[in-house]
Design a protein around this motif. Structure first.
Motif, PDB file in Angstrom:
ATOM      1  N   PHE A 177      -7.665   2.566  -0.042  1.00  0.00           N
ATOM      2  CA  PHE A 177      -6.939   1.950  -1.156  1.00  0.00           C
ATOM      3  C   PHE A 177      -5.445   1.900  -0.860  1.00  0.00           C
ATOM      4  O   PHE A 177      -4.799   0.847  -0.957  1.00  0.00           O
ATOM      5  N   PHE A 178      -4.876   3.038  -0.488  1.00  0.00           N
ATOM      6  CA  PHE A 178      -3.430   3.083  -0.249  1.00  0.00           C
ATOM      7  C   PHE A 178      -3.038   2.392   1.055  1.00  0.00           C
ATOM      8  O   PHE A 178      -1.935   1.847   1.156  1.00  0.00           O
ATOM      9  N   ASP A 179      -3.926   2.380   2.050  1.00  0.00           N
ATOM     10  CA  ASP A 179      -3.657   1.618   3.272  1.00  0.00           C
ATOM     11  C   ASP A 179      -3.531   0.133   2.970  1.00  0.00           C
ATOM     12  O   ASP A 179      -2.699  -0.569   3.567  1.00  0.00           O
ATOM     13  N   GLY A 180      -4.368  -0.351   2.041  1.00  0.00           N
ATOM     14  CA  GLY A 180      -4.302  -1.761   1.660  1.00  0.00           C
ATOM     15  C   GLY A 180      -2.963  -2.112   1.023  1.00  0.00           C
ATOM     16  O   GLY A 180      -2.412  -3.201   1.256  1.00  0.00           O
ATOM     17  N   ILE A 181      -2.437  -1.190   0.229  1.00  0.00           N
ATOM     18  CA  ILE A 181      -1.116  -1.412  -0.376  1.00  0.00           C
ATOM     19  C   ILE A 181      -0.041  -1.448   0.699  1.00  0.00           C
ATOM     20  O   ILE A 181       0.838  -2.312   0.701  1.00  0.00           O
TER      21      ILE A 181
END
Length: 257
Positions: free
Chosen positions: A87-91
């Protein structure tokens, strides 16, 4: 602009519950029931504090480059840490506009605590201008900034008295609303090993969120009617081409609504 609509599903964090409430020796089911009981005594509710939720699914609709996608992050066998990291990698990679329904009140605080637990890096998400000056005036953290659009929070004018369930609003607008499972049944499904069913339920919720968001964008003038119709048609084409039965069912309910 990249738009990332997300939704999470959670179960009690029985590991943390055992440590906090000294429940060693109890099974997962008995530990969860003890956690619910203790919470009912404190707040007259089964709804556990945000830090006692374990994420078992994160589903997303991603709209970018004239394409739209819907999926659940990771695999059914992925660890919670891996799913939260994705999730945070996508951001970090896409700097999307995040879109949620009650993400400010639930989803993001839970994600924050789980990232804290696992040491998940999320520099872009937490940036308020230290690394990118543009984030000083539009970031993910500040409630009134647009980089995270919590549609429920906006429609309710930031007051809990006007909050509404997603499925009610989706149904009111002619979208499918709830399909099969409900949030209250996720723990039962998890204990039964039905991770696939939980992910499918989460995907139906995130599809409803995306459609309500499109309607919101139409209302506030960010889309005109032809653009709104094109966005809906693009999503319908995706669902029609899918071989997954729950996505086909969503399309059928939407067409018949």
């Amino acid at each position: 602009m990249n738009v990332f609509v997300f939704d999470i599903e959670t179960v009690p964090d029985v590991e943390a519950g055992r440590a906090i409430h000294e429940l060693d020796g109890l099974s997962d089911a008995d530990t969860a029931e003890a956690m619910f009981h203790l919470n009912r005594q404190k707040s007259n509710s089964d709804f556990l504090p945000h830090y006692l939720h374990k994420i078992v699914a994160i589903s997303a609709v991603f709209r970018a480059n004239d394409k739209v996608q819907v999926w659940s992050l990771g695999e059914e066998t992925s660890s919670e840490k891996e799913v939260v990291q994705r999730f945070f990698d996508g951001i970090d990679k896409f700097s999307p506009v995040l879109v949620s329904w009650n993400g400010t009140g639930f989803d993001l605080p839970v994600l924050n605590y789980r990232a804290l637990k696992y040491g998940v890096g999320a520099a872009q998400y937490w940036d308020t201008g230290e690394y990118d000056s543009g984030f000083k005036w539009n970031n993910y953290i500040s409630r009134y900034h647009a980089r995270h659009t919590d549609v429920m929070d906006l429609l309710a004018m930031y007051t809990g008295r006007a909050n509404a369930p997603l499925d009610h609003i989706a149904s009111m607008l002619g979208f499918p609303g709830k399909m099969g499972m409900s949030g209250a049944k996720v723990w039962d499904a998890y204990q039964a090993g039905d991770i696939a069913g939980i992910r499918q339920y989460c995907e139906s919720d995130v599809l409803n969120t995306y459609l309500v968001y499109l309607k919101f964008e139409l209302m506030r003038g960010h889309l005109d009617q032809p653009s709104f119709d094109r966005e809906c048609q693009l999503l319908k084409q995706l669902l029609a081409q899918s071989e997954q039965s729950h996505l086909q069912q969503f399309l059928s309910l939407w067409n018949n609504a």
